[in-house]
Design a protein around this motif. Sequence first.
Motif, PDB file in Angstrom:
ATOM      1  N   THR A 252       7.892  23.462 -31.728  1.00  0.00           N
ATOM      2  CA  THR A 252       9.196  23.011 -32.226  1.00  0.00           C
ATOM      3  C   THR A 252       9.781  24.028 -33.203  1.00  0.00           C
ATOM      4  O   THR A 252      10.973  24.367 -33.124  1.00  0.00           O
ATOM      5  CB  THR A 252       9.063  21.637 -32.904  1.00  0.00           C
ATOM      6  OG1 THR A 252       8.508  20.706 -31.973  1.00  0.00           O
ATOM      7  CG2 THR A 252      10.413  21.125 -33.381  1.00  0.00           C
TER       8      THR A 252
ATOM      9  N   GLN B  12      10.933  26.946 -31.059  1.00  0.00           N
ATOM     10  CA  GLN B  12      12.111  26.639 -30.239  1.00  0.00           C
ATOM     11  C   GLN B  12      13.395  26.691 -31.050  1.00  0.00           C
ATOM     12  O   GLN B  12      14.422  27.204 -30.585  1.00  0.00           O
ATOM     13  CB  GLN B  12      11.941  25.250 -29.619  1.00  0.00           C
ATOM     14  CG  GLN B  12      13.145  24.791 -28.804  1.00  0.00           C
ATOM     15  CD  GLN B  12      12.994  23.354 -28.317  1.00  0.00           C
ATOM     16  OE1 GLN B  12      11.918  22.769 -28.392  1.00  0.00           O
ATOM     17  NE2 GLN B  12      14.082  22.779 -27.825  1.00  0.00           N
ATOM     18  N   TRP B  13      13.346  26.166 -32.261  1.00  0.00           N
ATOM     19  CA  TRP B  13      14.557  26.084 -33.085  1.00  0.00           C
ATOM     20  C   TRP B  13      14.707  27.255 -34.057  1.00  0.00           C
ATOM     21  O   TRP B  13      15.739  27.373 -34.720  1.00  0.00           O
ATOM     22  CB  TRP B  13      14.570  24.763 -33.861  1.00  0.00           C
ATOM     23  CG  TRP B  13      14.732  23.576 -32.959  1.00  0.00           C
ATOM     24  CD1 TRP B  13      13.731  22.804 -32.424  1.00  0.00           C
ATOM     25  CD2 TRP B  13      15.958  23.037 -32.469  1.00  0.00           C
ATOM     26  NE1 TRP B  13      14.274  21.822 -31.627  1.00  0.00           N
ATOM     27  CE2 TRP B  13      15.635  21.933 -31.642  1.00  0.00           C
ATOM     28  CE3 TRP B  13      17.303  23.373 -32.642  1.00  0.00           C
ATOM     29  CZ2 TRP B  13      16.603  21.183 -30.986  1.00  0.00           C
ATOM     30  CZ3 TRP B  13      18.259  22.618 -32.000  1.00  0.00           C
ATOM     31  CH2 TRP B  13      17.916  21.541 -31.181  1.00  0.00           C
TER      32      TRP B  13
ATOM     33  N   ILE C 223      15.998  18.325 -37.400  1.00  0.00           N
ATOM     34  CA  ILE C 223      14.926  18.195 -36.413  1.00  0.00           C
ATOM     35  C   ILE C 223      13.652  17.826 -37.178  1.00  0.00           C
ATOM     36  O   ILE C 223      13.275  18.511 -38.133  1.00  0.00           O
ATOM     37  CB  ILE C 223      14.712  19.510 -35.641  1.00  0.00           C
ATOM     38  CG1 ILE C 223      16.007  19.962 -34.972  1.00  0.00           C
ATOM     39  CG2 ILE C 223      13.597  19.368 -34.618  1.00  0.00           C
ATOM     40  CD1 ILE C 223      16.548  18.993 -33.941  1.00  0.00           C
TER      41      ILE C 223
END
Length: 291
Positions: free
Chosen positions: A35, A38-39, A21
């Motif tokens: 981000t 989220q990951w 990502i």
Amino acid sequence: MNSNHDHDNRTVLSIATSKVISAPPTMRIYGAIETLTQWGFRRLPIVDPGTHRLKGIITARDIIDFLGGGERFNLINVKHNGNFLAAINESVNKIMKTDVRTLHTDATLAEALEIILHDRIGGIPIVDDDGVLCGIVTERDVLKILCRSHAAIPVEDIMVRSLLVQQPDCPLAMVTRVMTEHQFRRLPIVKNDVLFGIITATDIVRYIGTGRVFEKLVTGNVTEVMNIPVRDLISGNLFTTGPDATVTDAAREMMAKKVGALPVIEQSRLVGLVTEFDLVKAFALANNGRR
């Protein structure tokens, strides 16, 4: 594995994450934090959106620096006169690292191990001849391989004993300042000699990335963000180990619980902390000793 050392010539890509990502340099800082949250990552490579060439990287520690009085804090404090909302809408290229240590696609695991131990880097992007991002390898990836060979070294031989601790009511501003000054990813939180929890850089990133931070904002000034007591940010699960546990036990516990460190508890007291880095170093030394 055929031996304790067949990992030396294994290519780093064989253990790395290849579907990485990433984000473009124009992404807002808040978007990068979202981000990461989220990951559940501690680092986010920044790439050119057309060529996918690596341009930089932003880590949880960079976010702490941005919030907590490091050089990146100038973006909030100086350029935006303390306006947190304005600063997090700047492009991520304003705070990303551009001098990134990388590995080539044909690098070996032994080369990755050398960089992790020498430079204390927790994650290394892997690039091809054109600088295109092809993967990323982390301490945890390396530890997964190394801990397949048993090491009977007790945790007390490798743990960090001299710990900087904070109180549960300590404001976030103090924690981020200490983390930035000492380059720590985590701090034990202790009250009346009892371990209350561990605050990590990831916990702080999550506070921003989940949007909880906006519950505290009235004027948008950074002091509203940073006055929250650290007790409010600590995640609920606390996993520990004992000084007599082996490094193999500790490594497997970290893998199972997906944590980067374990407090070491003896007779209900915090006596040390063991991290992924400590374990990678211990396994590397143990394997070298068997040669």
